[in-house]
Scaffold this motif. Structure first.
Motif, mmCIF file in Angstrom:
data_model
loop_
_atom_site.group_PDB
_atom_site.id
_atom_site.type_symbol
_atom_site.label_atom_id
_atom_site.label_comp_id
_atom_site.label_asym_id
_atom_site.label_seq_id
_atom_site.Cartn_x
_atom_site.Cartn_y
_atom_site.Cartn_z
ATOM 1 N N SER A 151 1.266 -0.828 0.456
ATOM 2 C CA SER A 151 -0.281 0.147 0.028
ATOM 3 C C SER A 151 0.777 1.153 0.122
ATOM 4 O O SER A 151 2.159 1.388 -0.143
ATOM 5 N N ALA A 152 0.629 2.261 -0.451
ATOM 6 C CA ALA A 152 0.868 3.339 -0.199
ATOM 7 C C ALA A 152 1.621 3.858 0.960
ATOM 8 O O ALA A 152 2.572 4.044 1.153
ATOM 9 N N SER A 153 1.088 3.477 2.201
ATOM 10 C CA SER A 153 1.679 3.980 3.721
ATOM 11 C C SER A 153 2.431 2.896 3.807
ATOM 12 O O SER A 153 3.070 3.626 4.288
ATOM 13 N N ASP A 155 4.613 2.194 1.918
ATOM 14 C CA ASP A 155 5.815 2.855 1.322
ATOM 15 C C ASP A 155 6.473 3.206 1.696
ATOM 16 O O ASP A 155 7.480 4.195 1.599
ATOM 17 N N ALA A 156 5.344 4.318 2.323
ATOM 18 C CA ALA A 156 5.689 5.485 2.590
ATOM 19 C C ALA A 156 6.899 5.376 4.237
ATOM 20 O O ALA A 156 7.427 6.062 4.117
ATOM 21 N N MET A 178 -1.673 10.494 6.477
ATOM 22 C CA MET A 178 -3.179 9.649 6.243
ATOM 23 C C MET A 178 -4.336 10.546 6.490
ATOM 24 O O MET A 178 -4.996 10.302 5.692
ATOM 25 N N ASP A 184 -7.190 7.897 -0.126
ATOM 26 C CA ASP A 184 -6.191 7.472 -1.410
ATOM 27 C C ASP A 184 -5.098 8.692 -1.787
ATOM 28 O O ASP A 184 -5.208 9.088 -3.099
ATOM 29 N N ASP A 186 -2.074 10.414 -2.362
ATOM 30 C CA ASP A 186 -0.402 10.447 -3.844
ATOM 31 C C ASP A 186 0.594 10.018 -3.336
ATOM 32 O O ASP A 186 0.971 10.444 -1.572
ATOM 33 N N LEU A 187 1.594 8.465 -3.634
ATOM 34 C CA LEU A 187 2.837 8.517 -2.364
ATOM 35 C C LEU A 187 3.690 9.934 -2.200
ATOM 36 O O LEU A 187 4.051 9.495 -1.024
ATOM 37 N N ASP A 188 3.814 10.459 -3.285
ATOM 38 C CA ASP A 188 5.223 11.402 -3.068
ATOM 39 C C ASP A 188 4.339 12.366 -2.189
ATOM 40 O O ASP A 188 5.185 12.556 -1.793
ATOM 41 N N LEU A 190 2.068 11.968 0.311
ATOM 42 C CA LEU A 190 2.219 11.244 1.226
ATOM 43 C C LEU A 190 3.356 11.127 2.254
ATOM 44 O O LEU A 190 3.373 11.671 3.384
#
Length: 200
Positions: A151-153, A155-156, A178, A184, A186-188, A190
């Protein structure tokens, strides 16, 4: 230095516990909250520890979480706060309440602890105000829930850890980001917002 003990809860009192690790009983001084978290006598128990050494005494202090130990170390760095007073504060307040009190300059909240007068409470809050943001805000000192892999979180959190932040700090910062940005995010974006919070 002994950083953690895992064994059986052999005995306990109002502010101490004996943890039996492979037949060796370690006496650890604890806050009321840590004692409650240890559970029933004879059960398996884990405590994070800090060794306090003075001219005529050596004592092992035990904590239910790494966050509680971090706060203990911060508290005992304040002039006039010994291990007894620090444990009294951690018995009266959760790590989350303590962080809120320091960040918000709420000395009255800290003064609720036994043996802490208004003057000392003000000193604690003033000295720890800037440091409060660097520790994870974890309700009751429990670890934050792990983000789902991929998930993006997640990865963050991984990105922040790669930048040198501790796992708990990274997870807490990403959770806060979050909350602000939504699920939802965006990773960058976040990572950028979480980075600001972690560096706070």
């Amino acid at each position: 230095m002994i950083a953690k003990l895992t064994g059986l809860l052999d005995d306990s009192g109002p502010d101490w516990a004996v943890i039996d690790v492979a037949g060796v009983g370690y006496l650890v001084h604890c806050s009321v909250r840590t004692l409650e978290a240890l559970g029933e006598r004879g059960g398996r128990a884990t405590v994070f520890t800090d060794l306090q050494v003075s001219e005529n005494d050596m004592r092992l202090i035990g904590f239910a979480s790494g966050a509680e130990r971090d706060w203990f170390r911060l508290l005992t760095a304040v002039q006039g706060v010994g291990s007894k007073v620090a444990l009294a504060i951690l018995s009266a307040l959760t790590t989350e309440e303590l962080q809120r009190a320091c960040a918000g300059g709420d000395a009255a909240m800290v003064a609720r602890a036994n043996g802490v007068g208004p003057k000392l409470a003000s000193r604690i809050v003033n000295e720890l105000k800037d440091k409060a943001g660097g520790l994870p805000t974890i309700p009751g000192g429990a670890a934050p829930a792990a983000a789902p892999a991929g998930s993006a979180s997640a990865d963050a959190v991984s990105a922040l850890q790669n930048l040198g932040f501790k796992p708990a700090v990274a997870a807490s910062a990403v959770a806060h980001a979050m909350g602000e940005l939504g699920e939802d995010a965006d990773l960058d974006v976040l990572v950028r917002v979480a980075l600001k919070k972690a560096a706070g």
